[in-house]
Design an enzyme around this catalytic site. Sequence first.
Site, short mmCIF file in Angstrom:
data_model
loop_
_atom_site.label_atom_id
_atom_site.label_comp_id
_atom_site.label_asym_id
_atom_site.label_seq_id
_atom_site.Cartn_x
_atom_site.Cartn_y
_atom_site.Cartn_z
N TYR A 1 -12.78 14.42 0.70
CA TYR A 1 -13.76 13.70 -0.12
C TYR A 1 -15.06 14.51 -0.21
CZ TYR A 1 -10.98 9.41 0.55
OH TYR A 1 -9.98 8.47 0.56
N GLN B 1 0.90 -1.17 0.00
CA GLN B 1 0.00 0.00 0.00
C GLN B 1 0.93 1.21 0.00
OE1 GLN B 1 -3.23 0.92 -0.30
NE2 GLN B 1 -2.48 3.00 -0.04
N CYS B 2 1.09 1.83 -1.15
CA CYS B 2 2.10 2.90 -1.27
C CYS B 2 1.55 4.30 -1.03
CB CYS B 2 2.77 2.83 -2.64
SG CYS B 2 3.88 1.43 -2.79
N GLY C 1 -10.62 0.48 -0.56
CA GLY C 1 -10.07 0.21 -1.87
C GLY C 1 -8.89 1.11 -2.15
N MET C 2 -8.04 0.67 -3.07
CA MET C 2 -6.90 1.48 -3.49
C MET C 2 -6.78 1.35 -5.00
SD MET C 2 -4.42 3.51 -2.82
CE MET C 2 -3.55 4.20 -4.23
N HIS D 1 -16.11 4.12 -7.09
CA HIS D 1 -15.12 5.09 -6.62
C HIS D 1 -13.73 4.76 -7.17
CE1 HIS D 1 -13.42 7.97 -3.67
NE2 HIS D 1 -12.39 7.14 -3.72
N GLU D 2 -13.28 3.54 -6.96
CA GLU D 2 -11.92 3.20 -7.40
C GLU D 2 -11.82 3.25 -8.93
OE1 GLU D 2 -10.02 3.46 -5.05
OE2 GLU D 2 -11.38 3.01 -3.40
N1 BES Z 1 -7.01 6.39 -2.56
C1 BES Z 1 -7.94 6.08 -1.54
C2 BES Z 1 -7.34 5.34 -0.38
C3 BES Z 1 -6.24 6.10 0.34
C4 BES Z 1 -6.46 7.39 0.78
C5 BES Z 1 -5.02 5.51 0.58
C6 BES Z 1 -5.43 8.07 1.42
C7 BES Z 1 -4.01 6.19 1.22
C8 BES Z 1 -4.22 7.49 1.65
C9 BES Z 1 -9.12 5.27 -2.10
O1 BES Z 1 -9.49 5.62 -3.38
C10 BES Z 1 -10.30 5.59 -1.23
O2 BES Z 1 -10.72 6.71 -1.24
N2 BES Z 1 -10.81 4.60 -0.50
C11 BES Z 1 -11.97 4.77 0.33
C12 BES Z 1 -13.17 4.48 -0.51
C13 BES Z 1 -14.44 5.12 -0.15
C14 BES Z 1 -14.38 6.56 0.20
C15 BES Z 1 -15.50 4.83 -1.20
C16 BES Z 1 -11.83 3.82 1.50
O3 BES Z 1 -10.82 3.11 1.56
O4 BES Z 1 -12.71 3.75 2.33
ZN ZN Z 2 -10.40 7.56 -3.42
#
Ligand code: BES
Ligand code: ZN
Length: 590
Positions: free
Chosen positions: A372, A126-127, A258-259, A284-285
Amino acid sequence: MARHDPHSYADLAQGRIRHIVFRLEADFAQRQLRGTARYRLDMPARGPFDLDTRDLDVRSVSSSGRAVRFALGEADPILGSRLRLTDLAGADEFTIGFTASAEARALQWLTPAQTSGGRHPFLFTQCQPHHARTIFPCQDSPSVRFTFEADLKVPSPLVGAMAGAPAGRTPADGATVFRFTMPQPIPSYLFALAAGEFTSRDLGPRSRVYAEPDLIDAAAWEFAQIEDMLAEAEKLYGPYPWERYDMLVLPPSFPYGGMENARLTFLTPTMIVGDRSLTNLLAHELAHSWTGNLVTNATWEDFWLNEGWTTYAERRILGAIEGEDSAMLRAATGRNTMLRAIKNFGWKADPTRLKFSQAGIDPESVVSYVPYEKGYSFLVRLERIVGRPAFDAFTRKYIAEHRFQTITTEAFIGLLRRDLPQVFGQVDVQAWLFDPGFPADAPPFESSLIDDVSNRLFDYQEGRLPRREDVAAWATAQTYLFLQYLPRALPVDDCRALEAALALDRTRVPQFQSQFLEIAVRSGYRRCLPRAEALITTVGRMFIIVPVFQAMAQTEWSRPLARPLLEKVRLRHHPITVLAMEKVLLQQGL
Ligand code: BES
Ligand code: ZN
């Protein structure tokens, strides 16, 4: 030196990495990811060249067979150590040998017991935001993009996966080498790999899901709408730019929902609930393929450009598939979650601003629903001023003009001035983007699905608890909104009644468990303790478990149980989840 990003040592005046050839090997016995990487720059180096590293053992640096001198700087708690190559002498390529430590923040090494199948170990990365530097030296800033080729060697019978295009495999005594290419340039935070026992199933002409064998049927069913979502997204934002959209289901300790790793999204198994009710996460992803991966925030200070836009696109895709009513219902839930986050931070706190200086701040420690949902509300505010057709045209132009590039918040304001100047007379753009708190002119969300929930809430406030038959037909997102609306502490009798009416004692929806158990803990509904502990022990998704854990740490009766619980899960959970839990205890003086 000209640093453009407070979270990276990269100095773009020294040049940029353009292409990397990786040879990587996952050593499960020693929990080491070892490798070499050959880097090609966009121009010959004129002086020193700086890279980001953290907890990384740099074994060697060479260029055209000649050793290159290098110096590893002091370790900064947020940035890690600068790796300076001091004498590239005009070369435009170099090779580094490195070993990631067993504690690398980007990696989680799982024992077989931590997987669904229970037979084989598992490794995943997880980067985002700034952990790629714990795996390989890189210019770990979103504004540097590179293509790559990679060999990933994993012990048999494990399968290696990377966010890239599979390019074959070769057996190599007791191991298999999996090959990949990444033809589209990515920023380092989208670099991803995994190794474990998994299999795959095609979902459509350009999508496939990978999962552990015992989860593959359920995952394939849950994700079956992905091609429809791709089609809707393409109608909105143009052809899908990454050729394939594949998904990998991770073990439960995956720290996020998700990532959006390019070409291979990583997903939590907790979204597989058997009724496709949590597939907004897929939308979302997927949406990140345009907003984030294609048009990327310049630094983590501009994170709202990734997540606000993606939340907007997610709800447009859902609106097309499930109807606007459903999209607005989810928007209302998001708004409420965000308002709680703002209250938690304090209405004047920096993390409630969409953009603020993050020098000296760990970007991961300020991640919340604010970028968000405040970002989403801002974009909806603009959309409602100019109308959807004009806003969609603006969005398409924004994406087309910035594909495979990055953008800052300030440059975004410039685009608004150029393309939608009429908004400035009606909305205080500066205040939305730079002020703390939440503006009074936020757009309202209306939907009959929200009204149903609000009516039950009013009833409850007037002393009438919902009965099972009142709410049995609710969509998952409605129950979620109802739970969101409830005060965080209730009479214990009400907890019991709500639990029965909403069937919360047997739900598989992790969001329900998270919301309800937070309320239960704060209300002193002690019978829920085993379930709260079970959730925190088995699920690694931070947004799900941290609120419950925080409730435990903040409530008198459960306070003494928090530290022992963290010690119990320390070895099960991802290092960044453990860090987030540590932070909660620290804030509570535990
Ligand atoms: N890119 C993010 C996850 C993330 C955010 C990783 C910040 C590291 C640092 C991913 O797209 C995301 O927003 N995931 C959310 C999804 C949800 C808002 C629909 C999650 O993991 O809950
Ligand atoms: Zn996101």
